[in-house]
Design an enzyme around this catalytic site. Structure first.
Site, PDB file in Angstrom:
ATOM      1  N   ASP A 160      54.638  76.886  33.008  1.00 33.21           N
ATOM      2  CA  ASP A 160      55.499  77.844  33.700  1.00 33.21           C
ATOM      3  C   ASP A 160      55.115  79.257  33.287  1.00 33.21           C
ATOM      4  O   ASP A 160      54.624  79.476  32.186  1.00 33.21           O
ATOM      5  CB  ASP A 160      56.977  77.632  33.321  1.00 33.21           C
ATOM      6  CG  ASP A 160      57.416  76.224  33.614  1.00 33.21           C
ATOM      7  OD1 ASP A 160      56.992  75.702  34.641  1.00 33.21           O
ATOM      8  OD2 ASP A 160      58.164  75.659  32.790  1.00 33.21           O
TER       9      ASP A 160
ATOM     10  N   GLU B 284      60.111  74.763  23.969  1.00 36.70           N
ATOM     11  CA  GLU B 284      59.459  74.800  25.273  1.00 36.70           C
ATOM     12  C   GLU B 284      58.286  75.779  25.258  1.00 36.70           C
ATOM     13  O   GLU B 284      57.320  75.612  25.988  1.00 36.70           O
ATOM     14  CB  GLU B 284      60.472  75.218  26.345  1.00 36.70           C
ATOM     15  CG  GLU B 284      59.853  75.262  27.725  1.00 36.70           C
ATOM     16  CD  GLU B 284      60.833  75.549  28.851  1.00 36.70           C
ATOM     17  OE1 GLU B 284      62.021  75.231  28.724  1.00 36.70           O
ATOM     18  OE2 GLU B 284      60.382  76.093  29.869  1.00 36.70           O
ATOM     19  N   GLU B 285      58.383  76.791  24.418  1.00 35.55           N
ATOM     20  CA  GLU B 285      57.358  77.847  24.430  1.00 35.55           C
ATOM     21  C   GLU B 285      56.170  77.588  23.508  1.00 35.55           C
ATOM     22  O   GLU B 285      55.283  78.436  23.412  1.00 35.55           O
ATOM     23  CB  GLU B 285      57.996  79.202  24.082  1.00 35.55           C
ATOM     24  CG  GLU B 285      59.130  79.609  24.994  1.00 35.55           C
ATOM     25  CD  GLU B 285      58.759  79.609  26.487  1.00 35.55           C
ATOM     26  OE1 GLU B 285      57.553  79.687  26.814  1.00 35.55           O
ATOM     27  OE2 GLU B 285      59.680  79.484  27.306  1.00 35.55           O
TER      28      GLU B 285
ATOM     29  N   ASP C 148      61.802  85.181  27.093  1.00 34.74           N
ATOM     30  CA  ASP C 148      61.544  83.833  26.566  1.00 34.74           C
ATOM     31  C   ASP C 148      60.879  83.929  25.208  1.00 34.74           C
ATOM     32  O   ASP C 148      61.231  83.232  24.256  1.00 34.74           O
ATOM     33  CB  ASP C 148      60.546  83.072  27.455  1.00 34.74           C
ATOM     34  CG  ASP C 148      61.175  82.553  28.726  1.00 34.74           C
ATOM     35  OD1 ASP C 148      62.373  82.749  28.891  1.00 34.74           O
ATOM     36  OD2 ASP C 148      60.437  81.952  29.522  1.00 34.74           O
TER      37      ASP C 148
ATOM     38  N   LEU D 183      65.231  79.941  26.203  1.00 36.49           N
ATOM     39  CA  LEU D 183      65.907  80.637  27.303  1.00 36.49           C
ATOM     40  C   LEU D 183      65.732  79.841  28.591  1.00 36.49           C
ATOM     41  O   LEU D 183      64.767  80.039  29.331  1.00 36.49           O
ATOM     42  CB  LEU D 183      65.331  82.051  27.450  1.00 36.49           C
ATOM     43  CG  LEU D 183      66.329  83.134  27.822  1.00 36.49           C
ATOM     44  CD1 LEU D 183      67.537  83.149  26.893  1.00 36.49           C
ATOM     45  CD2 LEU D 183      65.661  84.474  27.799  1.00 36.49           C
ATOM     46  N   ASP D 184      66.664  78.947  28.807  1.00 39.54           N
ATOM     47  CA  ASP D 184      66.590  78.096  29.999  1.00 39.54           C
ATOM     48  C   ASP D 184      67.023  78.899  31.225  1.00 39.54           C
ATOM     49  O   ASP D 184      67.961  79.694  31.144  1.00 39.54           O
ATOM     50  CB  ASP D 184      67.519  76.888  29.810  1.00 39.54           C
ATOM     51  CG  ASP D 184      67.459  75.967  31.000  1.00 39.54           C
ATOM     52  OD1 ASP D 184      66.356  75.503  31.322  1.00 39.54           O
ATOM     53  OD2 ASP D 184      68.507  75.733  31.616  1.00 39.54           O
TER      54      ASP D 184
ATOM     55  N   ASP E  27      65.080  74.839  23.888  1.00 37.96           N
ATOM     56  CA  ASP E  27      64.588  75.648  24.992  1.00 37.96           C
ATOM     57  C   ASP E  27      65.203  77.019  24.733  1.00 37.96           C
ATOM     58  O   ASP E  27      66.418  77.197  24.881  1.00 37.96           O
ATOM     59  CB  ASP E  27      65.059  75.076  26.339  1.00 37.96           C
ATOM     60  CG  ASP E  27      64.560  75.915  27.507  1.00 37.96           C
ATOM     61  OD1 ASP E  27      64.010  77.010  27.266  1.00 37.96           O
ATOM     62  OD2 ASP E  27      64.730  75.482  28.656  1.00 37.96           O
TER      63      ASP E  27
ATOM     64  N   GLU F 199      65.909  69.791  26.906  1.00 35.30           N
ATOM     65  CA  GLU F 199      66.826  70.121  28.005  1.00 35.30           C
ATOM     66  C   GLU F 199      67.763  68.928  28.267  1.00 35.30           C
ATOM     67  O   GLU F 199      68.978  69.033  28.126  1.00 35.30           O
ATOM     68  CB  GLU F 199      66.042  70.498  29.273  1.00 35.30           C
ATOM     69  CG  GLU F 199      65.304  71.821  29.102  1.00 35.30           C
ATOM     70  CD  GLU F 199      64.443  72.236  30.288  1.00 35.30           C
ATOM     71  OE1 GLU F 199      64.260  73.459  30.459  1.00 35.30           O
ATOM     72  OE2 GLU F 199      63.925  71.382  31.028  1.00 35.30           O
TER      73      GLU F 199
HETATM   74  P1  AHM Z   1      64.111  74.468  40.609  1.00 35.09           P
HETATM   75  O1  AHM Z   1      63.853  75.921  40.833  1.00 35.09           O
HETATM   76  O2  AHM Z   1      62.915  73.597  40.892  1.00 35.09           O
HETATM   77  O3  AHM Z   1      65.347  73.980  41.311  1.00 35.09           O
HETATM   78  O4  AHM Z   1      64.336  74.301  39.030  1.00 35.09           O
HETATM   79  C1  AHM Z   1      65.496  74.782  38.414  1.00 35.09           C
HETATM   80  C2  AHM Z   1      65.565  74.194  37.040  1.00 35.09           C
HETATM   81  C3  AHM Z   1      66.857  74.535  36.347  1.00 35.09           C
HETATM   82  O5  AHM Z   1      67.811  73.527  36.528  1.00 35.09           O
HETATM   83  C4  AHM Z   1      66.419  74.676  34.921  1.00 35.09           C
HETATM   84  O6  AHM Z   1      67.271  75.539  34.233  1.00 35.09           O
HETATM   85  C5  AHM Z   1      65.050  75.270  35.048  1.00 35.09           C
HETATM   86  O7  AHM Z   1      64.537  74.747  36.250  1.00 35.09           O
HETATM   87  C6  AHM Z   1      64.160  74.866  33.908  1.00 35.09           C
HETATM   88  O8  AHM Z   1      63.057  75.681  33.874  1.00 35.09           O
HETATM   89  P2  AHM Z   1      62.888  76.800  32.695  1.00 35.09           P
HETATM   90  O9  AHM Z   1      63.214  76.138  31.394  1.00 35.09           O
HETATM   91  O10 AHM Z   1      61.437  77.148  32.798  1.00 35.09           O
HETATM   92  O11 AHM Z   1      63.777  77.944  32.995  1.00 35.09           O
HETATM   93 MG    MG Z   2      64.283  75.283  30.470  1.00 36.42          MG
END
Ligand code: AHM
Ligand code: MG
Length: 334
Positions: free
Chosen positions: A63, A92-93, A69, A117-118, A115, A274
């Site tokens: 990502d 996650e990072e 983050d 910053l989710d 994680d 997560e």
């Molecule tokens: P989407 O955009 O495919 O619907 O994904 C959203 C999801 C969230 O539920 C979650 O918080 C996030 O993707 C997780 O990704 P990250 O940790 O990179 O923010």
């Molecule tokens: Mg996340």
């Protein structure tokens, strides 16, 4: 007048409930509370200091990485190094787990997964984001270095888990396996104060939460279940920050789904930092969490730090209904 109970005081009180507690877990939870306050300060002033936006890197799961983050990741690692109770973290990072230097020859018993910053893709538009964490007792010898095995534990082995939601107010919700409690940050005194004691999730609710834009990419049984939610006139709410979406249903009841899609055949969300911590919290509050292939999330044996899982999490009766749909329709030809 109600007496204010701060997070520190609450954690210490709870420690006294365990006759042989040594204060190590207490120290760790306090470290996380401090990190949450620091991250909260930066999230709140992000627009002012040019910290918004992407850092131009990709993280371990590919990502784009937002600057906040990285900041949140660094602060969590720094704070968890403070008490010396954590021997290593997985985030996650970071591609691999990160060993933390031992403090004054102390041998620490715990590892922490998080994680930092989710939902970080939402930061630029001021939508709530969160920190998710889980704490495990390490499997390896406390006098030696941490090993991958320390992290690849089932969610049912979590010693504690929680999240911080940086929303209209900042909330820290955690459980050590004896119920769930929520604390709101009072910015005037800089303390998390007990605001939501003994959180119980409603058996059902009026919300379903799923990225409906992917509807055609879901398996037939998931599409049938989503049609059923819509037939029931449930309200669709999808913030795109899992921690915020799950927070809503924890309090108001409902179901959150992230099924497999063509792009993410094993689901998008990461099991260790997560799905597992949020499933631990939801189960502790009386809810349920399974994969869309119907395995209890907390029973999955992880094979990889950044493993993904599909998830259906929420009010117990609604998850049970989703399970029935999968059982009924998954045998049908697509
Ligand atoms: P989407 O955009 O495919 O619907 O994904 C959203 C999801 C969230 O539920 C979650 O918080 C996030 O993707 C997780 O990704 P990250 O940790 O990179 O923010
Ligand atoms: Mg996340």
């Amino acid at each position: 007048m109600n007496r204010i109970v701060t997070l520190d005081e609450f954690i210490l009180r709870r420690q006294k409930d365990f006759p042989y507690a040594t204060g190590e877990l207490t120290g760790l939870l306090r470290d996380i509370g401090v990190a949450a306050k620091i991250v909260n300060r930066e999230v709140n002033k992000a627009g002012l200091v040019n910290i918004l936006g992407f850092a131009g890197e990709e993280n371990a799961t590919g990502d784009r990485v937002a600057k906040l983050d990285i900041y949140a990741n660094e602060k969590l690692i720094e704070c968890l190094s403070n008490s010396g109770e954590c021997c290593a973290i997985a985030s996650e990072e970071n591609e691999d787990f990160v060993p933390l230097p031992p403090l004054e020859g102390k041998s620490s018993k715990y590892v922490v997964v998080f994680d930092p910053l989710d939902g970080s893709s939402n930061i630029d538009v001021n939508v709530p984001v969160g920190t998710i964490f889980g704490i495990y007792r390490r499997k390896s010898d406390p006098s030696g270095p941490a090993t991958l095995e320390d992290f690849l534990q089932k969610g049912s082995e979590l010693v504690a888990a929680g999240y911080v939601l940086y929303g209209t107010s900042t909330l820290l919700v955690y459980s050590t396996g004896r119920g769930v409690n929520g604390f709101t940050l009072d910015p005037t005194i800089g303390e998390f104060c007990l605001s939501h004691p003994d959180i119980q999730m409603p058996g059902r609710g009026r919300y379903y939460s799923v990225n409906q834009g992917y509807y055609l990419k879901f398996d037939v049984e998931m599409r049938r279940y989503i049609d059923y939610c819509s037939d029931l006139n449930l309200r669709l709410r999808y913030i795109g920050s899992m921690v915020a979406d799950v927070h809503r249903i924890l309090f108001q009841g409902g179901i959150f789904l992230y099924p497999n899609t063509r792009k993410y055949p094993h689901g998008k969300l990461r099991l260790l930092y997560e799905c597992n911590p949020l499933s631990f919290i939801v189960e502790q509050a009386g809810g349920k969490a399974v994969t869309c292939q119907l395995e209890r999330i907390l029973d999955i044996e992880p094979q990889d730090l950044h493993q993904r899982a599909t998830i259906a999490i929420g009010s117990a009766e609604m998850v049970d209904e989703m399970v029935e749909f999968v059982q009924r329709y998954s045998a049908l030809p697509v």
